[in-house]
Design a protein around this motif. Structure first.
Motif, short mmCIF file in Angstrom:
data_model
loop_
_atom_site.label_atom_id
_atom_site.label_comp_id
_atom_site.label_asym_id
_atom_site.label_seq_id
_atom_site.Cartn_x
_atom_site.Cartn_y
_atom_site.Cartn_z
N PRO A 128 -9.81 -23.72 -14.69
CA PRO A 128 -11.12 -23.00 -15.14
C PRO A 128 -11.39 -21.62 -14.86
O PRO A 128 -11.05 -21.09 -13.89
CB PRO A 128 -12.33 -23.84 -14.66
CG PRO A 128 -11.83 -25.10 -14.26
CD PRO A 128 -10.14 -24.87 -13.70
N GLN A 129 -11.87 -20.63 -15.81
CA GLN A 129 -12.10 -19.37 -15.69
C GLN A 129 -13.14 -19.39 -14.61
O GLN A 129 -13.92 -20.39 -14.39
CB GLN A 129 -12.50 -18.69 -16.77
CG GLN A 129 -11.20 -18.62 -17.88
CD GLN A 129 -11.59 -17.96 -19.22
OE1 GLN A 129 -12.78 -17.64 -19.35
NE2 GLN A 129 -10.52 -17.74 -19.84
N GLU A 132 -16.66 -21.30 -14.91
CA GLU A 132 -16.34 -22.50 -15.67
C GLU A 132 -16.19 -23.61 -14.87
O GLU A 132 -15.71 -23.91 -13.73
CB GLU A 132 -15.16 -22.36 -16.62
CG GLU A 132 -15.26 -21.63 -17.89
CD GLU A 132 -13.92 -21.95 -18.67
OE1 GLU A 132 -14.07 -21.61 -19.94
OE2 GLU A 132 -12.97 -21.92 -17.88
N ASP A 136 -16.07 -27.23 -19.17
CA ASP A 136 -16.12 -26.05 -20.16
C ASP A 136 -14.87 -25.61 -20.30
O ASP A 136 -14.48 -25.11 -21.58
CB ASP A 136 -16.78 -25.05 -19.05
CG ASP A 136 -18.12 -25.05 -18.62
OD1 ASP A 136 -18.96 -25.92 -19.56
OD2 ASP A 136 -18.51 -24.38 -17.69
N MET A 137 -13.91 -25.76 -19.59
CA MET A 137 -12.29 -25.51 -19.90
C MET A 137 -11.96 -26.11 -21.23
O MET A 137 -11.28 -25.70 -22.15
CB MET A 137 -11.39 -25.51 -18.76
CG MET A 137 -9.92 -25.26 -19.15
SD MET A 137 -9.03 -25.41 -17.59
CE MET A 137 -9.13 -26.86 -17.06
N ARG A 140 -13.55 -25.09 -24.30
CA ARG A 140 -12.89 -23.75 -24.71
C ARG A 140 -11.51 -24.14 -25.24
O ARG A 140 -11.19 -23.43 -26.42
CB ARG A 140 -12.79 -22.62 -23.44
CG ARG A 140 -11.89 -21.61 -23.60
CD ARG A 140 -12.11 -20.58 -22.63
NE ARG A 140 -11.75 -21.16 -21.19
CZ ARG A 140 -10.58 -21.11 -20.75
NH1 ARG A 140 -9.55 -20.81 -21.45
NH2 ARG A 140 -10.34 -21.53 -19.60
#
Length: 339
Positions: A128-129, A132, A136-137, A140
């Motif tokens: 994950p960023q 995140e 969320d990843m 995305r």
């Protein structure tokens, strides 16, 4: 009318009690079952994807092979964990598999489920960023996949390419027209079902969902489907969405059925997954056909959905699983107006 398919987790185990004792067995028998299901008149052959497990893990070779061996039946997944996926490479694989199948691919994707290893997606090179979560990843990655599947050019061409390029920006190839409309999201909550609707994806709802009201499973799932459809309408999409639910359903028509499933529990279960997430798990339906018909009439979510996926015990072998599918198509579906 209702589309009826099967959903296989593709378990294998080196045990004398299993008909699938190796990964090869699980893969080849999955293709055989897709062929058998098509011959029986079923509408779909769907496969679950789990990594680091003795189950089906890499879906696209299987989807392509099943697509090449069949002519009519839908070939799909329920679901691919998007935390593990490179969306551009996935678009290439999915486009190729869909072209091989003649446009029959139905690609179920999701954030995924509890795993065999801790943060398994990290071993695949993803993280994950900042800010995140892994969910969320996954979303995305999904948004990138959906955009790429539109088939619009986005990559700047090399001025000195090895082969001549068409004019303009380049897209991922091979592109399969219409695949973007055949992406499904496996939602465990009402909120993610609504997000899927806004994103223009079909809905897959499984044999479990997060407990959001304490109500019986089929009622919570029906509420989720209605929330999805309301969000779809509000989003203004032009096409009609599709909705599938998965169920373990066994018509007890012979001694094998009664031996395997005659004592199955017939109640929902509430429990916890991933530490503190309370979930409701749907019951197994196993009864004589006349009893089973009356029980299924009371399942609100099945009645709301246009597609029913029968979870099959793949380790019992192709012949028995074909029998399970045939019993539903022959003894149950016509009485419920599904055929």
């Amino acid at each position: 009318m209702k589309k009826i398919g099967f959903l296989s987790f593709g378990h294998w185990a080196p045990s004398p009690q299993s008909q699938t004792r190796s990964a090869s067995d699980a893969l080849l028998q999955s293709i055989e079952l897709a062929v058998a299901a098509e011959e029986l008149g079923a509408d779909g052959a769907y496969f679950r994807v789990h990594h680091f497990a003795r189950q089906l893990g890499s879906p696209f070779p299987l989807l392509a092979a099943a697509g090449a061996k069949t002519r009519r039946i839908e070939i799909g997944t329920a679901v691919i964990d998007m935390r593990y996926e490179n969306p551009l490479y996935m678009a290439e694989d999915a486009g190729a598999a869909d072209l091989i199948a003649g446009g029959r691919l139905q690609l179920g994707i999701s954030r995924g489920s509890p795993e065999q290893v801790i943060d398994g997606w990290r071993y695949f090179g993803y993280a994950p960023q900042e800010g995140e979560s892994d969910a969320d990843m996954a979303r995305r990655h999904t948004q990138v996949l959906l955009e790429v599947l539109r088939g619009k050019g986005f990559a700047q061409p090399n001025p000195r390419p090895m082969f001549p390029n068409p004019p303009g920006l380049l897209r991922v190839e091979p592109h399969s027209e219409g695949l973007r409309d055949r992406i499904w999201w496996g939602a465990a909550t009402n909120a993610t079902a609504e997000w899927a609707a806004k994103s223009g994806m079909n809905l897959q709802s499984s044999t479990l969902k997060f407990d959001e009201s304490g109500k019986p499973f089929h009622i919570q799932q029906a509420d989720q489907i209605r929330a999805f459809r309301a969000a779809w309408t509000a989003a203004g999409h032009e096409r009609e969405p599709r909705v599938s639910v998965s169920r373990s359903i066994f018509a007890l028509v012979d001694d094998r059925d009664r031996a395997y499933f005659g004592s199955s529990e017939s109640e929902d279960h509430f429990g916890y997954i991933e530490a503190d997430t309370r979930a409701v798990f749907g019951r197994t339906y196993a009864a004589e056909p006349d009893v089973l018909i009356e029980e299924l009439k009371k399942d609100d979510a099945i009645m709301e959905a246009d597609t029913l996926l029968l979870t099959v015990p793949n380790q019992l072998g192709v012949d028995y699983n074909a029998h399970v599918i045939e019993a539903i198509l022959t003894h149950i579906a016509p009485a419920l107006g599904w055929r």
